[in-house]
Design a protein around this motif. Structure first.
Motif, PDB file in Angstrom:
ATOM      1  N   PHE A 184     -81.884 -39.541 -35.218  1.00  0.00           N
ATOM      2  CA  PHE A 184     -80.964 -39.342 -34.085  1.00  0.00           C
ATOM      3  C   PHE A 184     -80.736 -40.535 -33.247  1.00  0.00           C
ATOM      4  CE2 PHE A 184     -79.351 -37.815 -29.790  1.00  0.00           C
ATOM      5  CZ  PHE A 184     -78.116 -37.609 -30.107  1.00  0.00           C
ATOM      6  N   GLU A 185     -82.098 -40.936 -32.810  1.00  0.00           N
ATOM      7  CA  GLU A 185     -82.273 -42.331 -32.156  1.00  0.00           C
ATOM      8  C   GLU A 185     -81.627 -43.466 -32.776  1.00  0.00           C
ATOM      9  OE1 GLU A 185     -85.902 -45.175 -31.308  1.00  0.00           O
ATOM     10  OE2 GLU A 185     -86.103 -43.192 -30.487  1.00  0.00           O
ATOM     11  N   GLU A 186     -81.882 -43.663 -33.982  1.00  0.00           N
ATOM     12  CA  GLU A 186     -81.467 -44.711 -34.533  1.00  0.00           C
ATOM     13  C   GLU A 186     -80.083 -44.727 -35.046  1.00  0.00           C
ATOM     14  OE1 GLU A 186     -83.778 -44.773 -38.228  1.00  0.00           O
ATOM     15  OE2 GLU A 186     -85.487 -45.634 -37.271  1.00  0.00           O
ATOM     16  N   PHE A 187     -79.430 -43.524 -35.281  1.00  0.00           N
ATOM     17  CA  PHE A 187     -77.930 -43.427 -35.601  1.00  0.00           C
ATOM     18  C   PHE A 187     -77.283 -43.855 -34.214  1.00  0.00           C
ATOM     19  CE2 PHE A 187     -74.440 -40.627 -34.569  1.00  0.00           C
ATOM     20  CZ  PHE A 187     -73.391 -41.233 -35.541  1.00  0.00           C
ATOM     21  N   VAL A 188     -77.517 -43.143 -33.238  1.00  0.00           N
ATOM     22  CA  VAL A 188     -76.891 -43.479 -31.939  1.00  0.00           C
ATOM     23  C   VAL A 188     -77.087 -44.800 -31.443  1.00  0.00           C
ATOM     24  CG1 VAL A 188     -76.635 -42.980 -29.242  1.00  0.00           C
ATOM     25  CG2 VAL A 188     -77.114 -41.233 -31.072  1.00  0.00           C
ATOM     26  N   GLY A 189     -78.145 -45.537 -31.474  1.00  0.00           N
ATOM     27  CA  GLY A 189     -78.340 -46.848 -31.489  1.00  0.00           C
ATOM     28  C   GLY A 189     -77.294 -47.731 -32.136  1.00  0.00           C
ATOM     29  N   VAL A 190     -77.421 -47.571 -33.448  1.00  0.00           N
ATOM     30  CA  VAL A 190     -76.555 -48.507 -34.285  1.00  0.00           C
ATOM     31  C   VAL A 190     -74.967 -48.031 -33.777  1.00  0.00           C
ATOM     32  CG1 VAL A 190     -75.713 -49.029 -36.682  1.00  0.00           C
ATOM     33  CG2 VAL A 190     -78.052 -48.795 -36.200  1.00  0.00           C
ATOM     34  N   ALA A 191     -74.524 -46.985 -33.895  1.00  0.00           N
ATOM     35  CA  ALA A 191     -73.358 -46.617 -33.607  1.00  0.00           C
ATOM     36  C   ALA A 191     -72.697 -46.969 -32.325  1.00  0.00           C
ATOM     37  CB  ALA A 191     -73.118 -44.928 -33.725  1.00  0.00           C
ATOM     38  N   LEU A 192     -73.571 -46.900 -31.302  1.00  0.00           N
ATOM     39  CA  LEU A 192     -73.220 -47.163 -29.732  1.00  0.00           C
ATOM     40  C   LEU A 192     -73.037 -48.898 -29.901  1.00  0.00           C
ATOM     41  CD1 LEU A 192     -72.688 -46.581 -27.102  1.00  0.00           C
ATOM     42  CD2 LEU A 192     -75.182 -46.418 -26.601  1.00  0.00           C
ATOM     43  N   ARG A 193     -74.121 -49.412 -30.534  1.00  0.00           N
ATOM     44  CA  ARG A 193     -73.821 -50.860 -30.479  1.00  0.00           C
ATOM     45  C   ARG A 193     -72.616 -51.437 -31.052  1.00  0.00           C
ATOM     46  NH1 ARG A 193     -78.990 -54.050 -33.001  1.00  0.00           N
ATOM     47  NH2 ARG A 193     -78.259 -52.876 -34.838  1.00  0.00           N
ATOM     48  N   GLU A 194     -72.371 -50.738 -32.303  1.00  0.00           N
ATOM     49  CA  GLU A 194     -71.254 -51.220 -33.039  1.00  0.00           C
ATOM     50  C   GLU A 194     -69.773 -50.706 -32.006  1.00  0.00           C
ATOM     51  OE1 GLU A 194     -69.703 -48.442 -36.207  1.00  0.00           O
ATOM     52  OE2 GLU A 194     -70.123 -50.293 -37.474  1.00  0.00           O
ATOM     53  N   ALA A 195     -69.905 -49.696 -31.127  1.00  0.00           N
ATOM     54  CA  ALA A 195     -68.771 -49.214 -30.244  1.00  0.00           C
ATOM     55  C   ALA A 195     -68.602 -50.294 -29.235  1.00  0.00           C
ATOM     56  CB  ALA A 195     -69.022 -47.676 -29.888  1.00  0.00           C
ATOM     57  N   MET A 196     -69.900 -50.667 -28.644  1.00  0.00           N
ATOM     58  CA  MET A 196     -69.792 -51.375 -27.379  1.00  0.00           C
ATOM     59  C   MET A 196     -69.423 -52.989 -27.849  1.00  0.00           C
ATOM     60  SD  MET A 196     -70.389 -49.922 -24.577  1.00  0.00           S
ATOM     61  CE  MET A 196     -71.119 -51.144 -23.348  1.00  0.00           C
ATOM     62  N   ALA A 197     -69.462 -53.515 -29.079  1.00  0.00           N
ATOM     63  CA  ALA A 197     -69.083 -54.644 -29.268  1.00  0.00           C
ATOM     64  C   ALA A 197     -67.521 -54.821 -29.033  1.00  0.00           C
ATOM     65  CB  ALA A 197     -69.269 -54.901 -31.059  1.00  0.00           C
ATOM     66  N   ALA A 198     -66.822 -53.932 -28.665  1.00  0.00           N
ATOM     67  CA  ALA A 198     -65.361 -54.094 -28.150  1.00  0.00           C
ATOM     68  C   ALA A 198     -65.254 -54.882 -26.725  1.00  0.00           C
ATOM     69  CB  ALA A 198     -64.854 -52.936 -28.342  1.00  0.00           C
ATOM     70  N   TYR A 199     -66.724 -54.521 -26.198  1.00  0.00           N
ATOM     71  CA  TYR A 199     -66.555 -55.079 -24.851  1.00  0.00           C
ATOM     72  C   TYR A 199     -67.205 -56.234 -24.603  1.00  0.00           C
ATOM     73  CZ  TYR A 199     -65.061 -50.363 -24.663  1.00  0.00           C
ATOM     74  OH  TYR A 199     -64.118 -49.278 -24.916  1.00  0.00           O
ATOM     75  N   PRO A 200     -67.266 -56.881 -23.511  1.00  0.00           N
ATOM     76  CA  PRO A 200     -67.851 -58.264 -23.184  1.00  0.00           C
ATOM     77  C   PRO A 200     -69.650 -57.830 -23.181  1.00  0.00           C
ATOM     78  CG  PRO A 200     -66.135 -57.832 -21.720  1.00  0.00           C
ATOM     79  CD  PRO A 200     -66.253 -56.760 -22.274  1.00  0.00           C
ATOM     80  N   GLY A 201     -70.411 -58.794 -23.312  1.00  0.00           N
ATOM     81  CA  GLY A 201     -71.935 -58.641 -23.286  1.00  0.00           C
ATOM     82  C   GLY A 201     -72.648 -58.443 -24.780  1.00  0.00           C
TER      83      GLY A 201
END
Length: 396
Positions: A251-268
Motif C-alpha cells: 500500500f505504501e509503495e502503491f500510494v507513493g508511486v501513484a501520488l507522485r505520478e498525479a502530482m506531476a501535473a503541478y509545479p514542484g
C-alpha cells in the motif's frame, strides 16, 4: 482467514506447522494433542503443502486482480487494469496458476520472442568488436584467441528467462490441477533453449517496448510471482509453496508511486521516503529523524507531507493517536502547515486542526475494493485537493 482475524485452532502435523512458521505468513503455536493455534502476523497470501493449504486474505477480501494491480503498479508507472486481469478462483494458487498459463499462452501464441543479446567470447576469428583492454590484460602479446563482443539474435533474452522461471515455479506448487500443470509444462517446453535462472538470483532487467508488447502482461505477473513466492522442499523434505505479501508495504509503495505520478501535473517535485532531522543535536547519536512517506517540494522548500497507513483507524491494532503524533512531528520539523494521512478503507475525509498550532492533519480514505481506474481517480483527487491547500496557504 481474514488478515484481521484472531486466528483458528486446527489439527496439523509437525512438518506442516514448521512450514507455516518458516513461510512468515502466519504463526502456528502448539497446544497439545496435535492441535495448533494458527494466527495471522500481518501478511497476506497462501502456503500449500501436500496436506495443508492456508490462505490469509486481505481485509475486504480483495480479489487477485486487485492485489496484482497494487503489486504491479509501483514497478511500472502507468500499469493499467487490462494488463493485470486475472482468473478468479476459490484459492490463490489456482488463480495464479491459471492466470499465468492463460497469459503465457497468449504471449507465446505467435512463437517465442527473440531479441539481441550481447555475447562476450574468446574466438580465433574476429566477430563483432575486439575488447582491446581485455585482450591486453588476459593475453598480453598474443594475437589469438581474440576477446570479442557481438550481438546475437536469440531466444535467450531476459523476457524469456523470467517467463521460464515463473512457469517452473508454478509447476512446483503441490496439488496444482492436472490440466493446468500440463499447460504450464507444455509452455515451459517451448522455452527449453533459454537459460534457467538460479534460485535466489536477481531477475534480469528488461524494458517494455513495441517489440515485446505481447509479453508485457505475462511478464508483470511473472515478476510478481517470482518476487513474492517460493516453491521448495521444506522441513521433512515435503514440497511446500508459499506466496507471501506485506500489504502495508504494498500500500505504501502503491500510494507513493501513484501520488507522485498525479502530482506531476503541478509545479514542484515529490520525494518519497524523505528523511529530515527532528531535533537539534551536537552528536550524531542524539539525532532524531522523521521519515514521512512522501513530501512535495516547491522551489526547494517542503510544502506538504503525506503518510500512508494500510490499517485504518478502526482496524484492530491500528493507533489513531500514534499516526497523528507522527504527522504532527513531520509538519513541525518540515515547517509545513498540512499533512495528509492516507488510509486503506472506505469512509469520509476528515480534517483535524491541532490545538494551539496552525497545523491541519487530513485523513484521506482510499477504498481498495473499487476498480483500479477509480482508485487512481481517488489518488488524483488527493493530489488536486492537497495542491489546492498549498495554493490557499500561499495566498494567506
Amino acid at each position: 482467514m481474514d488478515e484481521l482475524s484472531g486466528g483458528v485452532v486446527d489439527r496439523l502435523d509437525a512438518d506442516s506447522a514448521a512450514s507455516i512458521n518458516a513461510s512468515g505468513l502466519a504463526k502456528a503455536s502448539p497446544m497439545g494433542m496435535g492441535l495448533y493455534r494458527i494466527e495471522p502476523v500481518g501478511m497476506v497470501g497462501s502456503i500449500r503443502t501436500p496436506t495443508v493449504q492456508l490462505e490469509i486474505q486481505p481485509k475486504g477480501r480483495l480479489g487477485l486482480s486487485r492485489l496484482l494491480f497494487l503489486l504491479s503498479y509501483a514497478g511500472d508507472q502507468g500499469f493499467r487494469d487490462e494488463t493485470v486481469a486475472a482468473v478468479e478462483h476459490q484459492d490463490l494458487w489456482s488463480a495464479l496458476a491459471d492466470s499465468l498459463a492463460r497469459l503465457a499462452e497468449r504471449a507465446l501464441n505467435r512463437g517465442v520472442l527473440q531479441g539481441y543479446l550481447t555475447v562476450d567470447e574468446s574466438l580465433r576469428t574476429v566477430k563483432g568488436r575486439i575488447r582491446i583492454s581485455d585482450q591486453i590484460s588476459r593475453r598480453p602479446g598474443m594475437l589469438v584467441p581474440l576477446e570479442v563482443s557481438y550481438d546475437e539474435f536469440t531466444e535467450d533474452i531476459a523476457e524469456n528467462r523470467i517467463l521460464r522461471a515463473a512457469l517452473e515455479r508454478m509447476a512446483q506448487v503441490p496439488r496444482v490441477r492436472p490440466d493446468v500443470l500440463s499447460r504450464l509444462r507444455q509452455l515451459k517446453g517451448k522455452l527449453d533453449a533459454v537459460t534457467r535462472l538460479h534460485s535466489g538470483a536477481s531477475l534480469p532487467p528488461w524494458r517494455a517496448n513495441r517489440m515485446n508488447l505481447r509479453y508485457h502482461a505475462v511478464l508483470r505477473l511473472a515478476e510478481v510471482i517470482l518476487r513474492n513466492s517460493s516453491a521448495e522442499a521444506g522441513d521433512g523434505a515435503q514440497r511446500t509453496a508459499s506466496f507471501v505479501v506485506d500489504m502495508s508495504r504494498v500500500f505504501e509503495e502503491f500510494v507513493g508511486v501513484a501520488l507522485r505520478e498525479a502530482m506531476a501535473a503541478y509545479p514542484g517535485e515529490m520525494r518519497l521516503q524523505y528523511g529530515a532531522l527532528l531535533n537539534e543535536a551536537v552528536r550524531d547519536s542524539d539525532r532524531l529523524t522523521i521519515r514521512p512517506d512522501a513530501v512535495h517540494f516547491l522551489g526547494g522548500r517542503p510544502v506538504v507531507a503525506y503518510d500512508t497507513k494500510y490499517n485504518a483507524a478502526t482496524d484492530a491494532g491500528a493507533s489513531l493517536n500514534a499516526d497523528h503524533y507522527a504527522m504532527l512531528a513531520s509538519c513541525t520539523a518540515l515547517q509545513v502547515p498540512t499533512a495528509w494521512l492516507v488510509y486503506a478503507g472506505s469512509g469520509e475525509m476528515k480534517l483535524r486542526r491541532v490545538l494551539n498550532t496552525d497545523i491541519d492533519i487530513v485523513e484521506y480514505p482510499l477504498d481498495l475494493s473499487r476498480p483500479p481506474a477509480e482508485i487512481l481517480a481517488a489518488v488524483a483527487d488527493l493530489a488536486e485537493q492537497s495542491w489546492g491547500e498549498v495554493v490557499r496557504q500561499a495566498l494567506l
